[in-house]
Design a protein around this motif. Sequence first.
Motif, PDB file in Angstrom:
ATOM      1  N   ARG A 157      40.795  -3.568  22.575  1.00 16.85           N
ATOM      2  CA  ARG A 157      41.453  -4.835  22.223  1.00 16.85           C
ATOM      3  C   ARG A 157      41.976  -4.795  20.789  1.00 16.85           C
ATOM      4  NH1 ARG A 157      40.381  -8.883  25.842  1.00 16.85           N
ATOM      5  NH2 ARG A 157      42.273  -9.687  24.888  1.00 16.85           N
ATOM      6  N   HIS A 158      43.288  -4.517  20.691  1.00 17.35           N
ATOM      7  CA  HIS A 158      43.921  -4.443  19.374  1.00 17.35           C
ATOM      8  C   HIS A 158      45.268  -5.161  19.412  1.00 17.35           C
ATOM      9  CE1 HIS A 158      44.094  -2.883  15.348  1.00 17.35           C
ATOM     10  NE2 HIS A 158      45.083  -2.035  15.560  1.00 17.35           N
ATOM     11  N   ALA A 164      46.148   0.338  23.253  1.00 19.69           N
ATOM     12  CA  ALA A 164      45.289   0.952  22.243  1.00 19.69           C
ATOM     13  C   ALA A 164      44.063   1.431  22.999  1.00 19.69           C
ATOM     14  CB  ALA A 164      44.900  -0.046  21.169  1.00 19.69           C
ATOM     15  N   VAL A 165      43.638   2.630  22.706  1.00 17.36           N
ATOM     16  CA  VAL A 165      42.525   3.199  23.479  1.00 17.36           C
ATOM     17  C   VAL A 165      41.425   3.725  22.561  1.00 17.36           C
ATOM     18  CG1 VAL A 165      43.986   3.836  25.448  1.00 17.36           C
ATOM     19  CG2 VAL A 165      43.527   5.531  23.654  1.00 17.36           C
ATOM     20  N   SER A 179      36.339   5.007  18.374  1.00 12.69           N
ATOM     21  CA  SER A 179      36.731   3.644  18.764  1.00 12.69           C
ATOM     22  C   SER A 179      38.225   3.418  18.655  1.00 12.69           C
ATOM     23  CB  SER A 179      36.012   2.615  17.887  1.00 12.69           C
ATOM     24  OG  SER A 179      36.508   2.644  16.556  1.00 12.69           O
ATOM     25  N   GLY A 180      38.913   4.175  17.762  1.00 12.59           N
ATOM     26  CA  GLY A 180      40.259   3.749  17.404  1.00 12.59           C
ATOM     27  C   GLY A 180      40.161   2.390  16.725  1.00 12.59           C
ATOM     28  N   ASP A 181      41.258   1.637  16.735  1.00 10.37           N
ATOM     29  CA  ASP A 181      41.250   0.295  16.154  1.00 10.37           C
ATOM     30  C   ASP A 181      41.057  -0.714  17.266  1.00 10.37           C
ATOM     31  OD1 ASP A 181      41.838   1.517  13.797  1.00 10.37           O
ATOM     32  OD2 ASP A 181      43.669   0.376  13.396  1.00 10.37           O
ATOM     33  N   THR A 182      40.060  -1.569  17.123  1.00  9.05           N
ATOM     34  CA  THR A 182      39.772  -2.543  18.172  1.00  9.05           C
ATOM     35  C   THR A 182      38.769  -3.571  17.690  1.00  9.05           C
ATOM     36  OG1 THR A 182      38.890  -2.818  20.429  1.00  9.05           O
ATOM     37  CG2 THR A 182      37.919  -1.059  19.105  1.00  9.05           C
ATOM     38  N   ALA A 220      40.624 -10.002  11.434  1.00  8.71           N
ATOM     39  CA  ALA A 220      39.325 -10.176  12.094  1.00  8.71           C
ATOM     40  C   ALA A 220      39.483 -10.235  13.605  1.00  8.71           C
ATOM     41  CB  ALA A 220      38.644 -11.445  11.577  1.00  8.71           C
ATOM     42  N   ALA A 221      40.621 -10.721  14.072  1.00  8.51           N
ATOM     43  CA  ALA A 221      40.823 -10.869  15.514  1.00  8.51           C
ATOM     44  C   ALA A 221      40.983  -9.531  16.209  1.00  8.51           C
ATOM     45  CB  ALA A 221      42.045 -11.750  15.776  1.00  8.51           C
ATOM     46  N   TYR A 222      41.435  -8.501  15.474  1.00 11.66           N
ATOM     47  CA  TYR A 222      41.670  -7.232  16.175  1.00 11.66           C
ATOM     48  C   TYR A 222      40.973  -6.028  15.536  1.00 11.66           C
ATOM     49  CZ  TYR A 222      45.915  -5.704  13.430  1.00 11.66           C
ATOM     50  OH  TYR A 222      46.814  -5.272  12.496  1.00 11.66           O
ATOM     51  N   HIS A 223      39.997  -6.316  14.673  1.00  8.14           N
ATOM     52  CA  HIS A 223      39.131  -5.253  14.165  1.00  8.14           C
ATOM     53  C   HIS A 223      37.681  -5.589  14.487  1.00  8.14           C
ATOM     54  CE1 HIS A 223      42.088  -2.693  12.340  1.00  8.14           C
ATOM     55  NE2 HIS A 223      42.586  -3.664  11.596  1.00  8.14           N
ATOM     56  N   SER A 224      36.781  -4.657  14.177  1.00  8.00           N
ATOM     57  CA  SER A 224      35.381  -4.781  14.583  1.00  8.00           C
ATOM     58  C   SER A 224      34.523  -5.236  13.411  1.00  8.00           C
ATOM     59  CB  SER A 224      34.860  -3.427  15.080  1.00  8.00           C
ATOM     60  OG  SER A 224      35.512  -3.039  16.262  1.00  8.00           O
TER      61      SER A 224
END
Length: 293
Positions: A157-158, A164-165, A179-182, A220-224
């Motif tokens: 979820r990015h 995004a995987v 994780s990549g970006d998520t 914050a919505a698309y990072h961990s």
Amino acid sequence: MIRVTITGSGTPIMVSGRAGPGVLVAVDEDVKLQFDAGRATTLRLTEAGVALPELTALFITHHHSDHLVGLSDLAMSWWLEHPATAARPLPVVAPDGEAANIAEHLLDVWQTEMRMRADHTGRPGPATISVQRFAAPQTPQEIFTVRDVRVSAVQVRHEPVTPAVAYRVDAADGSVVISGDTAVCPGLEEIATGATVLVQEAFRPDAVPAGLLSDPEALAAYHSEVGAVGEMAVRAGVGALMLTHLIPPPVSEEEKAGFVDDVRAAGYQGPVVVADDLNFVEVATRRPEEAAT
Ligand SMILES: [Zn+2]
Ligand SMILES: [Zn+2]
């Protein structure tokens, strides 16, 4: 043996000592899988003692530029610096979509320059990139194999960046998830379940200095968020955490310790590395004589 090396712990934020995002997963001596190629990836691989022809393939997590701007440098160096790979395309694996499109057209603007070099030096040319596309799966699916090493991927979820995987490497000695970006999400948790090492992007919103980020809430919505990472690592039974793609980039041991404190407060008790460039961890569960076979 598996060795996981952070080739870049940075983000788009320009900060001394942190190259753009990238992770090298080496399995024994003959399989070297690079994930993403942010700024200075080729330099960091050289510093890690890796010659480019040793790379088995390069995997892209998503098409944000911080994960890709080092790819043209890598492809050109693969061609220009190494007779062993001058006539061989750089193998790239990417989810079907913009990342794959970018990789396929990355060298277009260099065609005239490369042909001039080829004519001048007699080397085969120009440099080429071969792209293996896969449809980003909603649940983890195997997308690449080499020897007995399997790579799987899952959509994360990015948004608005899609696809995004995250990737997972499974080998005899263990498993590594990138994780990549998520944001922390069910797909990431599923692919990270039981992983020996989770290489995980990490965001500490409370530590962000005023004015560093233009829109912290959007990030914050698309990072961990690092506390959510700790909670997920507990649920998923992750063996060890390597935190990278650090926001904000820590510039002192105290700031690095803050990432660990947040993971611990969330209940995770396993080993945690807050990565600097070229930090690595090794996983070896087989005896040397087994690994040699
Ligand atoms: Zn990024
Ligand atoms: Zn991104």
